[in-house]
Scaffold this motif. Structure first.
Motif, PDB file in Angstrom:
ATOM      1  N   GLU A  12      24.658  39.153  46.450  1.00  0.00           N
ATOM      2  CA  GLU A  12      26.183  39.216  46.610  1.00  0.00           C
ATOM      3  C   GLU A  12      27.172  38.295  45.921  1.00  0.00           C
ATOM      4  OE1 GLU A  12      26.238  38.906  51.129  1.00  0.00           O
ATOM      5  OE2 GLU A  12      25.203  40.815  51.225  1.00  0.00           O
ATOM      6  N   SER A  13      26.698  37.108  45.790  1.00  0.00           N
ATOM      7  CA  SER A  13      27.598  36.149  44.924  1.00  0.00           C
ATOM      8  C   SER A  13      27.443  36.616  43.709  1.00  0.00           C
ATOM      9  CB  SER A  13      26.849  34.963  45.048  1.00  0.00           C
ATOM     10  OG  SER A  13      27.565  33.820  44.241  1.00  0.00           O
ATOM     11  N   ALA A  14      26.677  37.016  42.785  1.00  0.00           N
ATOM     12  CA  ALA A  14      26.650  37.475  41.551  1.00  0.00           C
ATOM     13  C   ALA A  14      27.632  38.830  41.382  1.00  0.00           C
ATOM     14  CB  ALA A  14      25.198  37.739  41.102  1.00  0.00           C
ATOM     15  N   GLU A  15      27.365  39.722  42.351  1.00  0.00           N
ATOM     16  CA  GLU A  15      28.131  40.991  42.374  1.00  0.00           C
ATOM     17  C   GLU A  15      29.645  40.676  42.396  1.00  0.00           C
ATOM     18  OE1 GLU A  15      26.586  43.434  45.363  1.00  0.00           O
ATOM     19  OE2 GLU A  15      24.832  44.030  43.807  1.00  0.00           O
ATOM     20  N   GLU A  16      30.059  39.594  43.207  1.00  0.00           N
ATOM     21  CA  GLU A  16      31.304  39.201  43.517  1.00  0.00           C
ATOM     22  C   GLU A  16      31.855  38.160  42.174  1.00  0.00           C
ATOM     23  OE1 GLU A  16      35.129  39.154  45.178  1.00  0.00           O
ATOM     24  OE2 GLU A  16      33.292  39.715  45.988  1.00  0.00           O
ATOM     25  N   ALA A  17      31.222  37.671  41.577  1.00  0.00           N
ATOM     26  CA  ALA A  17      31.472  36.908  40.277  1.00  0.00           C
ATOM     27  C   ALA A  17      31.814  38.028  39.289  1.00  0.00           C
ATOM     28  CB  ALA A  17      30.541  35.953  39.608  1.00  0.00           C
ATOM     29  N   ILE A  18      31.053  39.135  39.201  1.00  0.00           N
ATOM     30  CA  ILE A  18      31.064  40.070  38.319  1.00  0.00           C
ATOM     31  C   ILE A  18      32.301  41.026  38.413  1.00  0.00           C
ATOM     32  CG2 ILE A  18      30.161  42.384  37.351  1.00  0.00           C
ATOM     33  CD1 ILE A  18      27.367  40.977  37.428  1.00  0.00           C
ATOM     34  N   LYS A  19      32.663  40.991  39.653  1.00  0.00           N
ATOM     35  CA  LYS A  19      33.592  41.975  40.231  1.00  0.00           C
ATOM     36  C   LYS A  19      35.059  41.282  40.081  1.00  0.00           C
ATOM     37  CE  LYS A  19      35.859  43.715  44.236  1.00  0.00           C
ATOM     38  NZ  LYS A  19      35.756  43.923  45.707  1.00  0.00           N
ATOM     39  N   SER A  20      35.111  40.007  40.082  1.00  0.00           N
ATOM     40  CA  SER A  20      36.145  39.277  39.855  1.00  0.00           C
ATOM     41  C   SER A  20      36.522  39.003  38.211  1.00  0.00           C
ATOM     42  CB  SER A  20      36.285  37.902  40.461  1.00  0.00           C
ATOM     43  OG  SER A  20      35.749  36.630  39.660  1.00  0.00           O
ATOM     44  N   LYS A  21      35.510  39.059  37.386  1.00  0.00           N
ATOM     45  CA  LYS A  21      35.785  39.269  36.079  1.00  0.00           C
ATOM     46  C   LYS A  21      36.403  40.318  35.457  1.00  0.00           C
ATOM     47  CE  LYS A  21      32.265  35.765  34.830  1.00  0.00           C
ATOM     48  NZ  LYS A  21      30.821  35.530  34.265  1.00  0.00           N
ATOM     49  N   ARG A  22      35.828  41.827  36.215  1.00  0.00           N
ATOM     50  CA  ARG A  22      36.230  43.021  35.996  1.00  0.00           C
ATOM     51  C   ARG A  22      37.768  42.967  36.328  1.00  0.00           C
ATOM     52  NH1 ARG A  22      31.234  45.970  38.048  1.00  0.00           N
ATOM     53  NH2 ARG A  22      29.996  45.852  36.347  1.00  0.00           N
ATOM     54  N   GLU A  23      38.138  42.554  37.328  1.00  0.00           N
ATOM     55  CA  GLU A  23      39.623  42.455  37.950  1.00  0.00           C
ATOM     56  C   GLU A  23      40.493  41.755  37.257  1.00  0.00           C
ATOM     57  OE1 GLU A  23      39.094  41.819  42.215  1.00  0.00           O
ATOM     58  OE2 GLU A  23      38.147  44.062  42.438  1.00  0.00           O
ATOM     59  N   SER A  24      40.125  40.848  36.491  1.00  0.00           N
ATOM     60  CA  SER A  24      40.825  40.012  35.729  1.00  0.00           C
ATOM     61  C   SER A  24      41.459  40.615  34.646  1.00  0.00           C
ATOM     62  CB  SER A  24      40.229  38.757  35.231  1.00  0.00           C
ATOM     63  OG  SER A  24      39.307  39.291  33.837  1.00  0.00           O
ATOM     64  N   GLY A  25      41.001  41.853  34.281  1.00  0.00           N
ATOM     65  CA  GLY A  25      41.745  42.596  33.263  1.00  0.00           C
ATOM     66  C   GLY A  25      41.183  42.111  31.826  1.00  0.00           C
ATOM     67  N   LYS A  26      40.466  41.192  31.761  1.00  0.00           N
ATOM     68  CA  LYS A  26      40.382  40.635  30.499  1.00  0.00           C
ATOM     69  C   LYS A  26      38.928  41.208  29.720  1.00  0.00           C
ATOM     70  CE  LYS A  26      42.377  36.167  31.108  1.00  0.00           C
ATOM     71  NZ  LYS A  26      42.478  34.704  30.608  1.00  0.00           N
ATOM     72  N   ILE A  27      38.767  41.238  28.577  1.00  0.00           N
ATOM     73  CA  ILE A  27      37.607  41.628  28.037  1.00  0.00           C
ATOM     74  C   ILE A  27      36.517  40.694  28.070  1.00  0.00           C
ATOM     75  CG2 ILE A  27      36.514  42.273  25.719  1.00  0.00           C
ATOM     76  CD1 ILE A  27      39.474  43.074  24.894  1.00  0.00           C
ATOM     77  N   ARG A  28      35.147  41.019  28.418  1.00  0.00           N
ATOM     78  CA  ARG A  28      34.178  39.995  28.039  1.00  0.00           C
ATOM     79  C   ARG A  28      33.355  40.111  27.038  1.00  0.00           C
ATOM     80  NH1 ARG A  28      30.604  41.594  32.608  1.00  0.00           N
ATOM     81  NH2 ARG A  28      29.343  39.622  32.295  1.00  0.00           N
TER      82      ARG A  28
END
Length: 119
Positions: A12-28
């Protein structure tokens, strides 16, 4: 049961971290970074990406590294995750290719078709 609870919390922690990166609107931009990739230039590729972000004043890209991807003969490998969910994987990335890939995605939103992973 305790091990299952720990695993679930970790997931859940990993999924939340990935979700927050996606929602940042930035390219990874995620560079494969293990012994095989370092031996064929991943250090120089990472340095080139860091430099182009500063030189071109690019703020919409998050640089990350990850472990072995498992395609040693295609290293260095670079994954680009766009905010819209699209993923592009580049093979045999050099410092000059890395610079072009970062600029193309961050400024123009376009992949560099000729360097995409070919399987």
């Amino acid at each position: 049961m305790i091990l299952n609870d720990f695993y679930q919390q970790l997931r859940e922690s990993a999924e939340e971290a990935i979700k927050s990166k996606r929602e940042s609107g930035k390219i990874r931009a995620v560079l494969g970074y293990s012994i095989c990739s370092v031996s064929v230039g991943a250090n120089e590729v990472l340095r080139a990406m860091q430099e182009v972000l500063v030189e071109a004043d690019i703020h919409n890209v998050i640089l990350e590294t990850t472990g072995c991807i498992g395609l040693c003969y295609k290293e260095p490998l670079l994954d680009i995750y766009m905010p819209n969910g699209m993923k592009y994987t580049y093979e045999l990335v050099t410092p000059s290719k890395a610079r072009a890939i970062i600029v193309s995605h961050s400024l123009y939103g376009e992949p560099m078709e000729e360097w995409l992973l070919k399987m």
